[in-house]
Motif scaffolding. Structure first.
Motif, PDB file in Angstrom:
ATOM      1  N   GLY A   1       0.780  -1.224   0.000  1.00 29.75           N
ATOM      2  CA  GLY A   1       0.000   0.000   0.000  1.00 29.75           C
ATOM      3  C   GLY A   1       0.816   1.279   0.000  1.00 29.75           C
ATOM      4  O   GLY A   1       0.324   2.329   0.393  1.00 29.75           O
ATOM      5  N   ARG A   2       2.074   1.206  -0.442  1.00 28.14           N
ATOM      6  CA  ARG A   2       2.932   2.395  -0.387  1.00 28.14           C
ATOM      7  C   ARG A   2       2.848   3.251  -1.646  1.00 28.14           C
ATOM      8  O   ARG A   2       3.404   4.329  -1.682  1.00 28.14           O
ATOM      9  CB  ARG A   2       4.384   1.970  -0.167  1.00 28.14           C
ATOM     10  CG  ARG A   2       4.639   1.413   1.210  1.00 28.14           C
ATOM     11  CD  ARG A   2       6.120   1.279   1.469  1.00 28.14           C
ATOM     12  NE  ARG A   2       6.749   0.283   0.637  1.00 28.14           N
ATOM     13  CZ  ARG A   2       6.995  -0.965   0.994  1.00 28.14           C
ATOM     14  NH1 ARG A   2       6.641  -1.380   2.189  1.00 28.14           N
ATOM     15  NH2 ARG A   2       7.588  -1.800   0.179  1.00 28.14           N
ATOM     16  N   LEU A   3       2.195   2.779  -2.664  1.00 30.55           N
ATOM     17  CA  LEU A   3       2.117   3.564  -3.893  1.00 30.55           C
ATOM     18  C   LEU A   3       0.675   3.907  -4.222  1.00 30.55           C
ATOM     19  O   LEU A   3      -0.174   3.956  -3.357  1.00 30.55           O
ATOM     20  CB  LEU A   3       2.802   2.811  -5.042  1.00 30.55           C
ATOM     21  CG  LEU A   3       4.317   2.640  -4.897  1.00 30.55           C
ATOM     22  CD1 LEU A   3       4.868   1.817  -6.049  1.00 30.55           C
ATOM     23  CD2 LEU A   3       5.045   3.968  -4.838  1.00 30.55           C
ATOM     24  N   SER A   4       0.396   4.109  -5.460  1.00 34.57           N
ATOM     25  CA  SER A   4      -0.881   4.591  -5.963  1.00 34.57           C
ATOM     26  C   SER A   4      -2.038   3.639  -5.689  1.00 34.57           C
ATOM     27  O   SER A   4      -1.849   2.491  -5.297  1.00 34.57           O
ATOM     28  CB  SER A   4      -0.713   4.778  -7.472  1.00 34.57           C
ATOM     29  OG  SER A   4      -1.920   5.074  -8.076  1.00 34.57           O
ATOM     30  N   THR A   5      -3.242   4.155  -5.959  1.00 38.27           N
ATOM     31  CA  THR A   5      -4.440   3.316  -5.869  1.00 38.27           C
ATOM     32  C   THR A   5      -4.709   2.615  -7.204  1.00 38.27           C
ATOM     33  O   THR A   5      -5.710   1.947  -7.355  1.00 38.27           O
ATOM     34  CB  THR A   5      -5.668   4.171  -5.502  1.00 38.27           C
ATOM     35  OG1 THR A   5      -5.825   5.180  -6.486  1.00 38.27           O
ATOM     36  CG2 THR A   5      -5.500   4.791  -4.124  1.00 38.27           C
ATOM     37  N   VAL A   6      -3.802   2.796  -8.163  1.00 39.27           N
ATOM     38  CA  VAL A   6      -3.925   2.145  -9.474  1.00 39.27           C
ATOM     39  C   VAL A   6      -2.671   1.317  -9.713  1.00 39.27           C
ATOM     40  O   VAL A   6      -1.557   1.778  -9.507  1.00 39.27           O
ATOM     41  CB  VAL A   6      -4.100   3.195 -10.600  1.00 39.27           C
ATOM     42  CG1 VAL A   6      -4.116   2.522 -11.959  1.00 39.27           C
ATOM     43  CG2 VAL A   6      -5.365   3.997 -10.389  1.00 39.27           C
ATOM     44  N   TYR A   7      -2.867   0.073 -10.137  1.00 35.99           N
ATOM     45  CA  TYR A   7      -1.752  -0.826 -10.420  1.00 35.99           C
ATOM     46  C   TYR A   7      -1.820  -1.227 -11.890  1.00 35.99           C
ATOM     47  O   TYR A   7      -2.873  -1.641 -12.379  1.00 35.99           O
ATOM     48  CB  TYR A   7      -1.832  -2.076  -9.539  1.00 35.99           C
ATOM     49  CG  TYR A   7      -0.668  -3.010  -9.725  1.00 35.99           C
ATOM     50  CD1 TYR A   7       0.512  -2.822  -9.023  1.00 35.99           C
ATOM     51  CD2 TYR A   7      -0.740  -4.072 -10.622  1.00 35.99           C
ATOM     52  CE1 TYR A   7       1.599  -3.672  -9.197  1.00 35.99           C
ATOM     53  CE2 TYR A   7       0.336  -4.923 -10.794  1.00 35.99           C
ATOM     54  CZ  TYR A   7       1.493  -4.719 -10.090  1.00 35.99           C
ATOM     55  OH  TYR A   7       2.569  -5.565 -10.263  1.00 35.99           O
ATOM     56  N   THR A   8      -0.705  -1.115 -12.602  1.00 31.89           N
ATOM     57  CA  THR A   8      -0.671  -1.395 -14.035  1.00 31.89           C
ATOM     58  C   THR A   8      -0.210  -2.820 -14.311  1.00 31.89           C
ATOM     59  O   THR A   8       0.850  -3.227 -13.853  1.00 31.89           O
ATOM     60  CB  THR A   8       0.282  -0.413 -14.750  1.00 31.89           C
ATOM     61  OG1 THR A   8      -0.136   0.924 -14.465  1.00 31.89           O
ATOM     62  CG2 THR A   8       0.257  -0.636 -16.252  1.00 31.89           C
ATOM     63  N   LEU A   9      -1.017  -3.548 -15.070  1.00 32.53           N
ATOM     64  CA  LEU A   9      -0.645  -4.865 -15.584  1.00 32.53           C
ATOM     65  C   LEU A   9      -0.270  -4.667 -17.044  1.00 32.53           C
ATOM     66  O   LEU A   9      -1.093  -4.191 -17.838  1.00 32.53           O
ATOM     67  CB  LEU A   9      -1.812  -5.849 -15.474  1.00 32.53           C
ATOM     68  CG  LEU A   9      -2.335  -6.121 -14.063  1.00 32.53           C
ATOM     69  CD1 LEU A   9      -3.668  -6.837 -14.127  1.00 32.53           C
ATOM     70  CD2 LEU A   9      -1.326  -6.934 -13.268  1.00 32.53           C
TER      71      LEU A   9
END
Length: 166
Positions: free
Chosen positions: A89-97
């Motif tokens: 949870g240290r980065l954005s609320t969006v994760y890129t695949l």
């Protein structure tokens, strides 16, 4: 053809062709036109009048309720590496695949309910092998239409996806 042009060849043997005289007056070009100038003119007219949207998908959003669970699930199903910073949870609320051609963005900004129909499909070269993998991994299967090479399954948030052998 223009006189003198029919016998002309350049050093590598290429013999140019010319546009007939009747076409030279199109769009007010008296000196002659080229296919390139026509294409450029059409492109300019289309982009000025049209939406300027490209005919390709940039990214697809999939709304998830638990980023850690979603990243683990999608990484396992599609055999993708993942960034541990997102898992904690240290980065954005969006994760890129990163997929070939299009990205899928897992979005934990909540608020979207899963659709009852598949949002997209993924190609497979062996639907039976894919189905067995999904079952062995404990993934919820909604529909097996093997005679049509289709399997509908869901992610942890209930988002329906489809695998199709093409």
């Amino acid at each position: 053809m223009v006189q003198g042009a029919k016998n002309y060849k350049n050093s590598d043997g290429y013999k140019p062709t010319t546009i007939p005289k009747a076409l030279k007056v199109i769009k007010g070009h008296k000196e002659g036109i080229t296919m390139e100038s026509l294409n450029n003119q059409n492109r300019t007219m289309n982009t000025q009048a049209g939406s300027r949207l490209e005919k390709r998908i940039g990214s697809i959003f999939i709304h998830v309720s638990d980023m850690k669970s979603a990243v683990e699930w999608y990484s396992r199903v599609f055999d993708l590496p993942y960034n541990d910073d997102y898992m904690n949870g240290r980065l954005s609320t969006v994760y890129t695949l990163h997929f070939e051609g299009t990205e899928i963005l897992l979005d934990s900004n909540h608020g979207a309910a899963p659709a009852p129909q598949p949002m997209m499909f993924f190609k497979t070269d062996d639907i039976r092998h894919t189905l067995q993998f999904l079952k062995d991994t404990g993934i919820v299967i909604h529909n097996e239409v093997l005679e049509n090479n289709i399997v509908i399954f869901e992610d942890p948030d209930g988002n329906r996806l489809m695998a199709i052998q093409m």
